[in-house]
Design a protein around this motif. Structure first.
Motif, PDB file in Angstrom:
ATOM      1  N   MET A   1       0.498  -1.518  -0.121  1.00  0.00           N
ATOM      2  CA  MET A   1       0.085  -0.089  -0.164  1.00  0.00           C
ATOM      3  C   MET A   1       0.819   1.357  -0.056  1.00  0.00           C
ATOM      4  N   LYS A   2       0.638   2.003  -1.006  1.00  0.00           N
ATOM      5  CA  LYS A   2       1.478   3.494  -0.890  1.00  0.00           C
ATOM      6  C   LYS A   2       0.660   4.263   0.313  1.00  0.00           C
ATOM      7  N   LEU A   3       1.962   5.022   0.622  1.00  0.00           N
ATOM      8  CA  LEU A   3       2.498   5.624   2.454  1.00  0.00           C
ATOM      9  C   LEU A   3       2.753   7.149   1.807  1.00  0.00           C
ATOM     10  N   PRO A   4       2.023   7.751   2.841  1.00  0.00           N
ATOM     11  CA  PRO A   4       1.855   9.433   2.545  1.00  0.00           C
ATOM     12  C   PRO A   4       3.955   9.654   3.214  1.00  0.00           C
ATOM     13  N   ASP A   5       4.048  10.685   2.401  1.00  0.00           N
ATOM     14  CA  ASP A   5       5.815  10.532   2.453  1.00  0.00           C
ATOM     15  C   ASP A   5       5.760  10.955   3.731  1.00  0.00           C
ATOM     16  N   THR A   6       5.004  11.721   4.482  1.00  0.00           N
ATOM     17  CA  THR A   6       5.306  11.395   6.469  1.00  0.00           C
ATOM     18  C   THR A   6       5.082  10.428   7.134  1.00  0.00           C
ATOM     19  N   ALA A   7       5.597   9.441   6.096  1.00  0.00           N
ATOM     20  CA  ALA A   7       5.264   7.916   7.143  1.00  0.00           C
ATOM     21  C   ALA A   7       6.503   7.826   7.350  1.00  0.00           C
ATOM     22  N   HIS A   8       7.695   8.560   5.663  1.00  0.00           N
ATOM     23  CA  HIS A   8       8.865   8.233   6.333  1.00  0.00           C
ATOM     24  C   HIS A   8       9.911   9.274   6.595  1.00  0.00           C
ATOM     25  N   THR A   9       9.241  10.749   6.595  1.00  0.00           N
ATOM     26  CA  THR A   9       9.454  11.510   7.085  1.00  0.00           C
ATOM     27  C   THR A   9       9.518  11.871   8.527  1.00  0.00           C
ATOM     28  N   SER A  10       8.265  11.638   9.213  1.00  0.00           N
ATOM     29  CA  SER A  10       8.451  11.913  10.475  1.00  0.00           C
ATOM     30  C   SER A  10       8.555  10.843  11.392  1.00  0.00           C
ATOM     31  N   ARG A  11       9.627   9.257  11.232  1.00  0.00           N
ATOM     32  CA  ARG A  11      10.541   8.760  11.465  1.00  0.00           C
ATOM     33  C   ARG A  11      11.604   9.275  11.745  1.00  0.00           C
ATOM     34  N   PRO A  12      12.163   8.861  13.243  1.00  0.00           N
ATOM     35  CA  PRO A  12      13.765   9.278  13.471  1.00  0.00           C
ATOM     36  C   PRO A  12      14.993   8.076  12.357  1.00  0.00           C
ATOM     37  N   TRP A  13      14.848   7.590  11.066  1.00  0.00           N
ATOM     38  CA  TRP A  13      15.930   7.198  10.221  1.00  0.00           C
ATOM     39  C   TRP A  13      16.573   8.036  10.027  1.00  0.00           C
ATOM     40  N   ARG A  14      17.891   7.137  10.235  1.00  0.00           N
ATOM     41  CA  ARG A  14      19.254   8.052  10.092  1.00  0.00           C
ATOM     42  C   ARG A  14      19.387   8.494   8.619  1.00  0.00           C
ATOM     43  N   ILE A  15      19.094   7.790   7.433  1.00  0.00           N
ATOM     44  CA  ILE A  15      19.500   8.221   6.336  1.00  0.00           C
ATOM     45  C   ILE A  15      18.727  10.243   5.949  1.00  0.00           C
ATOM     46  N   HIS A  16      17.885  10.454   7.044  1.00  0.00           N
ATOM     47  CA  HIS A  16      17.653  11.810   7.102  1.00  0.00           C
ATOM     48  C   HIS A  16      18.828  11.795   6.771  1.00  0.00           C
ATOM     49  N   GLU A  17      19.843  12.422   8.066  1.00  0.00           N
ATOM     50  CA  GLU A  17      21.432  13.254   7.991  1.00  0.00           C
ATOM     51  C   GLU A  17      22.192  12.767   6.994  1.00  0.00           C
ATOM     52  N   ILE A  18      21.815  11.564   6.331  1.00  0.00           N
ATOM     53  CA  ILE A  18      22.835  11.149   5.184  1.00  0.00           C
ATOM     54  C   ILE A  18      22.305  11.571   3.267  1.00  0.00           C
ATOM     55  N   ALA A  19      21.320  11.197   3.380  1.00  0.00           N
ATOM     56  CA  ALA A  19      20.792  11.885   2.084  1.00  0.00           C
ATOM     57  C   ALA A  19      19.550  12.194   2.316  1.00  0.00           C
ATOM     58  N   HIS A  20      20.338  13.684   2.864  1.00  0.00           N
ATOM     59  CA  HIS A  20      19.024  15.102   3.135  1.00  0.00           C
ATOM     60  C   HIS A  20      18.767  15.543   1.555  1.00  0.00           C
ATOM     61  N   ASP A  21      20.107  15.585   0.909  1.00  0.00           N
ATOM     62  CA  ASP A  21      19.437  15.981  -0.735  1.00  0.00           C
ATOM     63  C   ASP A  21      19.041  15.117  -1.901  1.00  0.00           C
ATOM     64  N   PHE A  22      18.695  14.453  -1.370  1.00  0.00           N
ATOM     65  CA  PHE A  22      18.023  12.994  -1.878  1.00  0.00           C
ATOM     66  C   PHE A  22      16.717  13.745  -1.899  1.00  0.00           C
ATOM     67  N   ARG A  23      15.970  13.134  -3.798  1.00  0.00           N
ATOM     68  CA  ARG A  23      14.162  13.921  -2.953  1.00  0.00           C
ATOM     69  C   ARG A  23      13.187  12.320  -2.579  1.00  0.00           C
ATOM     70  N   LEU A  24      12.420  12.756  -2.609  1.00  0.00           N
ATOM     71  CA  LEU A  24      11.437  11.121  -1.769  1.00  0.00           C
ATOM     72  C   LEU A  24      10.599  10.890  -2.850  1.00  0.00           C
ATOM     73  N   TYR A  25      11.027  10.270  -3.420  1.00  0.00           N
ATOM     74  CA  TYR A  25       9.762   9.906  -4.102  1.00  0.00           C
ATOM     75  C   TYR A  25       8.484   8.528  -4.195  1.00  0.00           C
ATOM     76  N   ASP A  26       9.515   7.696  -3.710  1.00  0.00           N
ATOM     77  CA  ASP A  26       8.051   7.102  -3.053  1.00  0.00           C
ATOM     78  C   ASP A  26       8.183   6.032  -1.170  1.00  0.00           C
ATOM     79  N   VAL A  27       6.817   5.727  -1.220  1.00  0.00           N
ATOM     80  CA  VAL A  27       6.436   5.516   0.549  1.00  0.00           C
ATOM     81  C   VAL A  27       5.849   4.458   0.299  1.00  0.00           C
ATOM     82  N   TRP A  28       6.346   2.822   0.895  1.00  0.00           N
ATOM     83  CA  TRP A  28       5.611   1.589   0.755  1.00  0.00           C
ATOM     84  C   TRP A  28       5.076   1.234   2.070  1.00  0.00           C
ATOM     85  N   ALA A  29       4.341   0.879   2.320  1.00  0.00           N
ATOM     86  CA  ALA A  29       4.057  -0.030   3.311  1.00  0.00           C
ATOM     87  C   ALA A  29       4.241  -1.558   2.896  1.00  0.00           C
ATOM     88  N   LEU A  30       4.602  -2.547   3.547  1.00  0.00           N
ATOM     89  CA  LEU A  30       5.206  -4.085   2.810  1.00  0.00           C
ATOM     90  C   LEU A  30       4.012  -5.006   3.228  1.00  0.00           C
TER      91      LEU A  30
END
Length: 192
Positions: A1-30
């Motif tokens: 199921m496709k999720l809103p971007d906030t399902a990814h951006t609101s979590r404290p993932w470490r990737i946020h500090e590493i790939a801050h200049d990348f655009r979030l294209y898709d978020v999916w519940a597996l």
């Protein structure tokens, strides 16, 4: 199921500090229901994946066409990849992640593991069109269990990369992700 971007951006993932200049294209519940300790199985299954065994003939065909075009036009040449055209994201890792596990290597797909934690795994690939990150997380499912969450982050390479990503958007959402998720569900059940 496709999720809103906030399902990814609101979590404290470490990737946020590493790939801050990348655009979030898709978020999916597996479709990978499990317990708190099942994340390593999801990571192993993903690293063993292959586009040629997608359950959808349409998705298999689209991937085959993409790999052929990449070969024909040189989009996927080593000089366009990670460590050549773009530096690896491992160069951006803070010390604790750099000294930790990277995660498994992929059997067939052109990704390289960047880092692995107990609930997060990032891998990367690059070609002439983009530099991309495949991010998996292990999240509570709201009913006492856990499930996987997939995010795709991309840094397009110039105008051609932006046009390419825009052109493949409808194919990703309509023809690639739905059968991919069905395949993940099947593999998850078989590996239980």
């Amino acid at each position: 199921m496709k999720l809103p971007d906030t399902a990814h951006t609101s979590r404290p993932w470490r990737i946020h500090e590493i790939a801050h200049d990348f655009r979030l294209y898709d978020v999916w519940a597996l479709p990978t229901p499990g317990g708190p300790d099942d994340f390593p199985r999801l990571v192993r299954n993903t690293a063993a994946g292959d586009t040629s065994d997608n359950p959808s003939w349409i998705a298999r065909t689209l991937f085959a066409i993409r790999w052929k075009l990449g070969k024909l036009f040189g989009w996927d040449s080593p000089k366009a990849g990670v460590g050549s055209r773009v530096p690896t994201l491992r160069d951006r890792l803070p010390r604790d992640l750099r000294e930790g596990p990277t995660g498994p290597e992929f059997d067939r797909l052109p990704f390289t593991s960047v880092y692995l934690t107990e609930d997060e795994w990032a891998s990367e690939m690059a070609n002439s069109t983009m530099h991309g990150v495949l991010h998996l997380g292990w999240v509570p499912d709201g009913s006492g269990g856990h499930r996987g969450q997939l995010a795709v982050l991309v840094k397009p390479n110039g105008l051609f990369g932006k046009a390419y990503m825009a052109a493949i958007g409808p194919f990703r959402h309509l023809l690639v992700y739905p059968p991919l998720l069905r395949g993940i569900a099947r593999e998850w059940q078989e590996s239980a």
